[in-house]
Design an enzyme around this catalytic site. Structure first.
Site, PDB file in Angstrom:
ATOM      1  N   GLU A   1      76.256  84.787  64.339  1.00  0.00           N
ATOM      2  CA  GLU A   1      77.726  84.698  64.367  1.00  0.00           C
ATOM      3  C   GLU A   1      78.415  86.028  64.644  1.00  0.00           C
ATOM      4  OE1 GLU A   1      79.391  82.488  61.082  1.00  0.00           O
ATOM      5  OE2 GLU A   1      78.443  80.646  61.745  1.00  0.00           O
TER       6      GLU A   1
ATOM      7  N   GLU B   1      73.004  76.064  62.113  1.00  0.00           N
ATOM      8  CA  GLU B   1      73.757  75.817  60.877  1.00  0.00           C
ATOM      9  C   GLU B   1      74.689  74.627  61.072  1.00  0.00           C
ATOM     10  OE1 GLU B   1      75.797  79.118  58.930  1.00  0.00           O
ATOM     11  OE2 GLU B   1      74.202  80.477  59.570  1.00  0.00           O
TER      12      GLU B   1
HETATM   13  C1  BGP Z   1      78.425  80.825  58.301  1.00  0.00           C
HETATM   14  C2  BGP Z   1      77.433  81.907  57.973  1.00  0.00           C
HETATM   15  C3  BGP Z   1      76.513  81.576  56.838  1.00  0.00           C
HETATM   16  C4  BGP Z   1      77.103  80.715  55.756  1.00  0.00           C
HETATM   17  C5  BGP Z   1      78.015  79.619  56.285  1.00  0.00           C
HETATM   18  C6  BGP Z   1      78.784  78.884  55.216  1.00  0.00           C
HETATM   19  O1  BGP Z   1      79.568  81.418  58.877  1.00  0.00           O
HETATM   20  O2  BGP Z   1      76.613  82.183  59.091  1.00  0.00           O
HETATM   21  O3  BGP Z   1      75.940  82.772  56.399  1.00  0.00           O
HETATM   22  O4  BGP Z   1      77.568  81.432  54.699  1.00  0.00           O
HETATM   23  O5  BGP Z   1      78.929  80.103  57.234  1.00  0.00           O
HETATM   24  O6  BGP Z   1      79.924  79.618  54.875  1.00  0.00           O
HETATM   25  P1  BGP Z   1      80.371  79.890  53.388  1.00  0.00           P
HETATM   26  O7  BGP Z   1      79.223  80.547  52.748  1.00  0.00           O
HETATM   27  O8  BGP Z   1      81.573  80.769  53.497  1.00  0.00           O
HETATM   28  O9  BGP Z   1      80.696  78.580  52.814  1.00  0.00           O
END
Ligand code: BGP
Length: 469
Positions: free
Chosen positions: A165, A369
Site C-alpha cells: 500500500e 487483503e
Molecule cells: C490496510 C493495511 C493493513 C491492515 C488493513 C486493515 O490498509 O495494509 O496493514 O491494517 O488495512 O486496516 P485497519 O487495521 O486500520 O483496520
C-alpha cells in the site's frame, strides 16, 4: 453481465490469508531487531501499541500449524526490514535471518506457498532519521535489503511483493504512522518520497528477476473502483481525477514505467512535481512485474470539488475518502451499508475493481487483503461466533468468482487477516482473523489461539476449492 454458468476456481488457486510483521510478530526489540517508524510513532490513547502484538515471534510454529489445519495453500506475511538490518543498512542481523528461515521452513514443510511482502509500513527508524524516503540513500538501502532477502530466502520463496500500500502511505500516512511529523511541506515531500519508492520498487523487481529467475514479483497497492456520486459530468471527472491519483499513478508506473498523465498534471497544478534524476525513468521503464497484488476493502465515491475547504471531509482513516480542493470531494454512497468503522461494504465493487485492473493491465491478479474488522467476543466453551465475517467474505468470494467468469485471471485470495493482530491504528479490539488471539488492548492474558466459526467455514471452502461457499 449475467452468467448462466460460473467458471470454477482454477486448480491450485492460492486460498490463504495475510498478516504483516509489525502487526503480528511482537518481540519488537528482541534478538537484535532495530526500531521501525511504527515502533516510534504515537498511537491514539486507549489503543495498544505493536510491541507484543500477537506474539507470533514466539508462537509461529503453532500459528502455521493452525493455518495448515485450515488448509491454507498460501500464506502472505511480511519481513521486518529492521530484523534483517536493525539500522536499515550496514550490518546484517543473523538472528533476523534465522527467524525468517525458520518461519519459511515451517510454512513450506506444511506444503503452503509463502508470499512475502518485503516492506509493510515499517521503515527502519534509523533511515527515517536520515530523511527516510526523502533521502535517495533509502533507495540504495532498500536495494541491498532486497538482495539480502533474495539471496537468503529465494530458494524457497517464489512470490514476492515489493511494498504494501504505497498509495495509502502517501495519501493517509499520517493515520498509518509512516509520515515523519517534521516534514515542512508534507504533500510535496510525500510525492518526492513516492518517486523514490517507485524507483526502489523497480530496482527490486529487476534484481529479483536477475537473482532468482524462477520467482515472481509484483507491487501490492490498495486499489478500489472509484464511483462518481451521480451521472453529472463534473462528478465523473472527479472520479477520473481520484482514480488517477489514488490508483493508476501507482500501477501505471509499476507496469508501464511511466507517470499517469492526470496524476502528473495534478503534480504540476499543485506544485508537487518530484525531482527526477537522470536514469530514473530508464530504470522505471525497464522493470516489469509478473503479476499485480492488491488490497480491497471498499469502493469509494467522489463528487465534483466545490473548490474550498468543504471538500475535505473525514480524515484519519486509510479507507475513507478525504477529498482535495479543486480535485474531488469525498462522498457517501447511499447504496451501500457501512461496517462498524464507517467503511462502506461493496462486494460488487470488488468485481468491478478486478475487471478494471485486469482490463487495464492484463496481468494475473492476486488479492492480498480483504476482510472485516469487528469486535469479536470469546464466549464460554472456547467459542467465537463471527457470522458477519463469514457473510462479508462469502459475498466477496462470490463476486470474485463472477469476475473469474468474466474472464479475469485471478490466482489467489489472501484475506486480512489469517490470525488476529493489531489494527493499523485502532488497537487489538478491532479483529480480522480466522483465529482469535486471547488478549485485550492492554491485558496480554495468555495469548492463546482459538479457532473462530469462520475458521471452520474457510476450511471447508478451501477443501472444496470454493465450491462450498
Ligand atoms: C490496510 C493495511 C493493513 C491492515 C488493513 C486493515 O490498509 O495494509 O496493514 O491494517 O488495512 O486496516 P485497519 O487495521 O486500520 O483496520
Amino acid at each position: 453481465m449475467k452468467h448462466n454458468k460460473l467458471k470454477p476456481f482454477p486448480a491450485n488457486f492460492f486460498w490463504g490469508g495475510s498478516t504483516s510483521a509489525y502487526q503480528i510478530e511482537g518481540a519488537w526489540n528482541e534478538d537484535g531487531k532495530g526500531p521501525s517508524v511504527i515502533d516510534m510513532a504515537k498511537y491514539p490513547e486507549g489503543t495498544a501499541d505493536f510491541k507484543v502484538a500477537s506474539d507470533h515471534y514466539h508462537h509461529y510454529k503453532e500459528d502455521i500449524a493452525l493455518l495448515a489445519e485450515m488448509g491454507f495453500k498460501a500464506y502472505r506475511f511480511s519481513i521486518a526490514w529492521t530484523r534483517i538490518y536493525p539500522n536499515g543498512s550496514g550490518e546484517v542481523n543473523q538472528k533476523g535471518i534465522d527467524f525468517y528461515n525458520n518461519l519459511i521452513n515451517e510454512i513450506v514443510s506444511h506444503g503452503i506457498e509463502p508470499i512475502v511482502t518485503m516492506y509493510h509500513f515499517d521503515l527502519p527508524y534509523a533511515l527515517q532519521q536520515k530523511g527516510g524516503w526523502s533521502n535517495r540513500e533509502t533507495i540504495d538501502a532498500f536495494e541491498i535489503y532486497a538482495q539480502t532477502l533474495f539471496e537468503n530466502f529465494g530458494d524457497r520463496v517464489n512470490y514476492w511483493l515489493t511494498i504494501n500500500e504505497q498509495n495509502m502511505m502517501i495519501l493517509h500516512g499520517d493515520a498509518i504512522g509512516t509520515v515523519d511529523p517534521n516534514l515542512e511541506n508534507p504533500k510535496k515531500e510525500l510525492y518526492q518520497q513516492n518517486h523514490h519508492m517507485l524507483v526502489a520498487q523497480a530496482k527490486a523487481m529487476n534484481l529479483c528477476h536477475q537473482l532468482i529467475p524462477n520467482a515472481k514479483i509484483g507491487p501490492a497497492p490498495n486499489i478500489v473502483s472509484i464511483y462518481p456520486a451521480s451521472s453529472k459530468p463534473e462528478d465523473i471527472m472527479a472520479a477520473y481525477n481520484y482514480s488517477a491519483i489514488r490508483n493508476w499513478l501507482y500501477l501505471d508506473m509499476a507496469v508501464f514505467g511511466r507517470y499517469n498523465t492526470t496524476a502528473w498534471n495534478y503534480f504540476e497544478e499543485k506544485g508537487y512535481v518530484p525531482t527526477i534524476l537522470d536514469f530514473d525513468m530508464e530504470v522505471l521503464a525497464s522493470a516489469k512485474p509478473d503479476f499485480i497484488a492488491f488490497n480491497y476493502y471498499t469502493s469509494q465515491t467522489v463528487a465534483a470539488s466545490e473548490g474550498d475547504g468543504s471538500d475535505i471531509g473525514h480524515t484519519g482513516d486509510q479507507h475513507i475518502t478525504v477529498g482535495e480542493p479543486g480535485v474531488y470531494k469525498g462522498a457517501n454512497n447511499p447504496n451501500l451499508k457501512k461496517n462498524e468503522f464507517g467503511w462502506e461494504i461493496d462486494p460488487v465493487g470488488f468485481r468491478n475493481t478486478l475487471r478494471e485492473i485486469y482490463d487495464r493491465y492484463n496481468l494475473p491478479l492476486i488479492i492480498t487483503e480483504n476482510g472485516l474488522g469487528a469486535f469479536d467476543k470469546l464466549e464460554e466453551g472456547e467459542i467465537v461466533n463471527d457470522p458477519y465475517r463469514i457473510e462479508f467474505l462469502r459475498k466477496h468470494i462470490e463476486q470474485m468468482q463472477l469476475a473469474i467468469t468474466d474472464g479475469v485471471e485471478v490466482f489467489g485470495f489472501c484475506p486480512w487477516s489469517a490470525i488476529d493482530l493489531i489494527s493499523t491504528h485502532q488497537g487489538c479490539s478491532k479483529r480480522y482473523g480466522f483465529i482469535f488471539v486471547n488478549r485485550d488492548e492492554f491485558d496480554l492474558k495468555d495469548l492463546r489461539r482459538i479457532r473462530k466459526q469462520s475458521f471452520y467455514w474457510y476450511k471447508e471452502l478451501i477443501a472444496t476449492n470454493g465450491e462450498k461457499i
